[in-house]
Write a protein that holds these residues in place. Structure first.
Motif, PDB file in Angstrom:
ATOM      1  N   GLU A 150       0.812  -1.214   0.000  1.00  0.00           N
ATOM      2  CA  GLU A 150       0.000   0.000   0.000  1.00  0.00           C
ATOM      3  C   GLU A 150       0.852   1.274   0.000  1.00  0.00           C
ATOM      4  O   GLU A 150       0.367   2.358  -0.311  1.00  0.00           O
ATOM      5  N   GLU A 157       3.447   3.535  -1.638  1.00  0.00           N
ATOM      6  CA  GLU A 157       3.962   3.744  -2.981  1.00  0.00           C
ATOM      7  C   GLU A 157       5.398   4.262  -2.938  1.00  0.00           C
ATOM      8  O   GLU A 157       5.694   5.275  -2.304  1.00  0.00           O
ATOM      9  N   GLU A 161       9.357   2.202  -8.704  1.00  0.00           N
ATOM     10  CA  GLU A 161       9.274   0.874  -9.305  1.00  0.00           C
ATOM     11  C   GLU A 161      10.611   0.161  -9.157  1.00  0.00           C
ATOM     12  O   GLU A 161      11.677   0.758  -9.277  1.00  0.00           O
TER      13      GLU A 161
END
Length: 226
Positions: free
Chosen positions: A51, A53, A56
């Motif tokens: 959850e 963020e 990547e």
């Protein structure tokens, strides 16, 4: 630069700049989520919070005792071997391994140790020990943010005539990275090392810039929770 504990001045950089610097490395380490050992390994994934963020190629990791959080790299798993994993109120020790040989022909190993109730003197001793073990001629850099002070460096280590020899990473690729991340407000610090091992001892190509950015991302995104 070869410096003493109290002699080198820190470089003050806002934390938002640090995150921006580290973020550029993320895509190089991105994996398909379904193939990512960090998510499929039950032990490793139990520490991750999807959850939250972050960039990547990394996952948000929170330690068992909630002593610290960090960005956990995709493609790595946390060893659950009792010899390699320990979690106590004042001490945590973690070993993280890259599952597969990467495109550069090596696997990474990250070791992290958390300590609290540490005086400035004991932190000083720990840094000196780290430099003796992993640095080239006591060389390191210092970086300061609002929350932490980071002492970090790298070196190239190899065997020569069956003896270990350490070389300047500016003349060779670095295969060992190290850092001591010290809280500015509490008596806590983390020692983290990153070692790169070529497959089967065969020489491999290591990109200094890429691996340096990867390590910077790790150490710049450690947060103490107390």
């Amino acid at each position: 630069m070869k410096v003493g504990w109290m002699m080198k001045k820190g470089i003050w950089i806002p934390i938002v700049v640090l995150i921006a610097l580290g973020g550029g490395v993320a895509m190089a380490f991105a994996l398909n989520g379904s193939d990512d050992i960090a998510l499929t390994d039950d032990f490793t994934s139990s520490f991750l919070d999807p959850e939250v963020e972050i960039d990547e190629g990394f996952h948000y990791f929170q330690s068992e005792k909630n002593n610290f959080s960090m960005w956990f790299p995709a493609g790595y798993y946390l060893s659950d071997d009792p010899v390699q994993y320990e979690s106590k109120r004042h001490f945590e020790s973690l070993n993280m391994y890259e599952k597969n040989v990467n495109e550069s022909g090596f696997r990474g190993h990250i070791q992290l140790k958390y300590r609290d109730n540490m005086t400035e003197h004991r932190a000083h001793l720990q840094l000196n020990r780290l430099l003796e073990d992993l640095s080239y001629e006591q060389q390191y850099e210092q970086l300061q943010t609002d929350e932490v002070t980071i002492y970090y460096g790298s070196s190239y280590f190899t065997l020569k005539d069956k003896k270990g020899v350490t070389y300047d990473p500016n003349d060779h690729f670095a295969n060992r990275y190290f850092a001591l991340v010290q809280s500015n407000d509490t008596e806590e610090f983390i020692v983290i090392t990153y070692r790169l091992a070529c497959k089967d001892g065969v020489a491999c190509e290591i990109n200094n810039d890429q691996e340096s950015r990867f390590f910077d991302t790790l150490i710049q995104n450690i947060r103490f929770r107390k």
